[in-house]
Design an enzyme around this catalytic site. Structure first.
Site, PDB file in Angstrom:
ATOM      1  N   HIS A  21       0.849  -1.206   0.000  1.00  0.00           N
ATOM      2  CA  HIS A  21       0.000   0.000   0.000  1.00  0.00           C
ATOM      3  C   HIS A  21       0.883   1.254   0.000  1.00  0.00           C
ATOM      4  CE1 HIS A  21      -3.116  -2.607   2.317  1.00  0.00           C
ATOM      5  NE2 HIS A  21      -3.584  -2.420   1.097  1.00  0.00           N
ATOM      6  N   LYS A  45     -18.333  -5.230   7.103  1.00  0.00           N
ATOM      7  CA  LYS A  45     -17.277  -6.240   7.138  1.00  0.00           C
ATOM      8  C   LYS A  45     -16.622  -6.291   8.507  1.00  0.00           C
ATOM      9  CE  LYS A  45     -16.208  -5.813   2.264  1.00  0.00           C
ATOM     10  NZ  LYS A  45     -15.296  -5.287   1.280  1.00  0.00           N
ATOM     11  N   ARG A  94      -1.773  -5.764  -8.843  1.00  0.00           N
ATOM     12  CA  ARG A  94      -0.705  -6.722  -8.528  1.00  0.00           C
ATOM     13  C   ARG A  94      -0.484  -7.698  -9.674  1.00  0.00           C
ATOM     14  NH1 ARG A  94      -3.465  -7.838  -2.850  1.00  0.00           N
ATOM     15  NH2 ARG A  94      -5.144  -7.822  -4.348  1.00  0.00           N
ATOM     16  N   SER A 131      -3.223  -7.666   2.617  1.00  0.00           N
ATOM     17  CA  SER A 131      -3.436  -7.602   4.074  1.00  0.00           C
ATOM     18  C   SER A 131      -3.970  -8.936   4.594  1.00  0.00           C
ATOM     19  CB  SER A 131      -4.436  -6.501   4.419  1.00  0.00           C
ATOM     20  OG  SER A 131      -3.946  -5.254   4.026  1.00  0.00           O
TER      21      SER A 131
HETATM   22  O1  PNS Z   1      -8.822  -2.794   0.265  1.00  0.00           O
HETATM   23  P1  PNS Z   1     -10.092  -3.217  -0.419  1.00  0.00           P
HETATM   24  O2  PNS Z   1     -10.958  -4.008   0.537  1.00  0.00           O
HETATM   25  O3  PNS Z   1      -9.839  -3.912  -1.720  1.00  0.00           O
HETATM   26  O4  PNS Z   1     -10.881  -1.839  -0.739  1.00  0.00           O
HETATM   27  C1  PNS Z   1     -12.082  -1.883  -1.448  1.00  0.00           C
HETATM   28  C2  PNS Z   1     -12.730  -0.479  -1.508  1.00  0.00           C
HETATM   29  C3  PNS Z   1     -12.947   0.068  -0.110  1.00  0.00           C
HETATM   30  C4  PNS Z   1     -11.828   0.452  -2.294  1.00  0.00           C
HETATM   31  C5  PNS Z   1     -14.062  -0.687  -2.277  1.00  0.00           C
HETATM   32  O5  PNS Z   1     -14.775  -1.739  -1.698  1.00  0.00           O
HETATM   33  C6  PNS Z   1     -14.938   0.557  -2.268  1.00  0.00           C
HETATM   34  O6  PNS Z   1     -14.684   1.467  -3.040  1.00  0.00           O
HETATM   35  N1  PNS Z   1     -15.941   0.568  -1.390  1.00  0.00           N
HETATM   36  C7  PNS Z   1     -16.837   1.684  -1.206  1.00  0.00           C
HETATM   37  C8  PNS Z   1     -18.247   1.338  -1.680  1.00  0.00           C
HETATM   38  C9  PNS Z   1     -18.383   1.595  -3.160  1.00  0.00           C
HETATM   39  O7  PNS Z   1     -18.175   2.686  -3.666  1.00  0.00           O
HETATM   40  N2  PNS Z   1     -18.742   0.512  -3.886  1.00  0.00           N
HETATM   41  C10 PNS Z   1     -18.898   0.545  -5.310  1.00  0.00           C
HETATM   42  C11 PNS Z   1     -17.594   0.166  -5.996  1.00  0.00           C
HETATM   43  S1  PNS Z   1     -17.748   0.208  -7.753  1.00  0.00           S
END
Ligand code: PNS
Length: 169
Positions: A21, A45, A94, A131
Site C-alpha cells: 500500500h 465487514k 498486482r 493484508s
Molecule cells: O482494500 P479493499 O478491501 O480492496 O478496498 C475496497 C474499496 C474500499 C476500495 C471498495 O470496496 C470501495 O470502493 N468501497 C466503497 C463502496 C463503493 O463505492 N462501492 C462501489 C464500488 S464500484
C-alpha cells in the site's frame, strides 16, 4: 468549476496497511498534487483493526509524504470524491487477476461520476502481498517482517495475541 489542484484518492480497507500500500501511495504522491488515503469504514465487514486504528496506522506510515493525508469514508467512494473535489482514484494492480474486478469497479465509478481510475502496477517485490495474507501468515506464526512497517508488526502481533487469549479463555 473543477479546482486546479490535482487531487486523488487511494481507497482501501487497509486492515492493516502493508508496504505494498505504502509503495502505491508514495507513487501516487509523485503523480498528484494532493493524495487522500481514503479508508473504507463501512460497518458490514468484520475487521481485525477498527477504523480509527487503521487510520492512525496510515497517518503514521504516511507522515513521510507531505502531500498525503488520511480520511475515512462510508458509503460510495464516488460520493466521497464528489463531496471532496477529487477527480481520480489510484489503484495498485498486482497481477492480471486483479484486473477484471478493478476494471469493473473503475467503469462503475466512472458511470456514477466523472472520476478517472489510474492503475499503478505494483512493484514486483510486493506483487504477492495482501493484508488478508499477512494476517493469515502472522496468525500461524509466520514471519511477516519486511512486508509491513515495523510499528504495524508490533500492533498486529499484539492484536493477534489478544485474539488468541480471548479464544482460549
Ligand atoms: O482494500 P479493499 O478491501 O480492496 O478496498 C475496497 C474499496 C474500499 C476500495 C471498495 O470496496 C470501495 O470502493 N468501497 C466503497 C463502496 C463503493 O463505492 N462501492 C462501489 C464500488 S464500484
Amino acid at each position: 468549476m473543477r479546482s486546479t489542484v490535482r487531487r486523488a484518492v487511494c481507497p482501501g480497507s487497509f486492515d492493516p496497511v502493508t508496504n505494498g500500500h505504502i509503495d502505491i501511495i508514495s507513487r501516487a504522491s509523485f503523480l498528484f498534487d494532493e493524495v487522500v488515503v481514503a479508508v473504507g469504514v463501512n460497518k458490514s465487514k468484520s475487521r481485525l483493526f477498527s477504523a480509527d486504528e487503521r487510520m492512525d496506522m496510515l497517518s503514521e506510515a504516511c507522515r513521510q509524504f507531505p502531500n498525503v493525508r488520511v480520511d475515512g469514508f462510508a458509503g460510495l467512494l464516488t460520493s466521497y470524491c464528489q463531496e471532496h473535489d477529487v477527480h481520480a482514484i489510484v489503484k495498485g494492480l498486482r497481477a492480471v487477476s486483479d484486473f477484471d474486478y478493478e476494471l469493473q469497479m473503475a467503469q462503475m465509478n466512472s458511470s456514477l461520476a466523472e472520476i478517472e481510475t489510474v492503475f499503478v502496477p505494483t512493484s514486483p517485490e510486493y506483487s504477492f502481498l495482501a493484508s488478508s495474507l499477512v494476517k493469515e501468515v502472522a496468525t500461524f506464526g509466520g514471519d511477516v517482517s519486511g512486508l509491513i512497517p515495523d510499528f504495524v508488526l508490533e500492533l498486529l502481533t499484539a492484536r493477534l495475541a489478544e485474539r488468541n487469549q480471548e479464544a482460549s479463555s
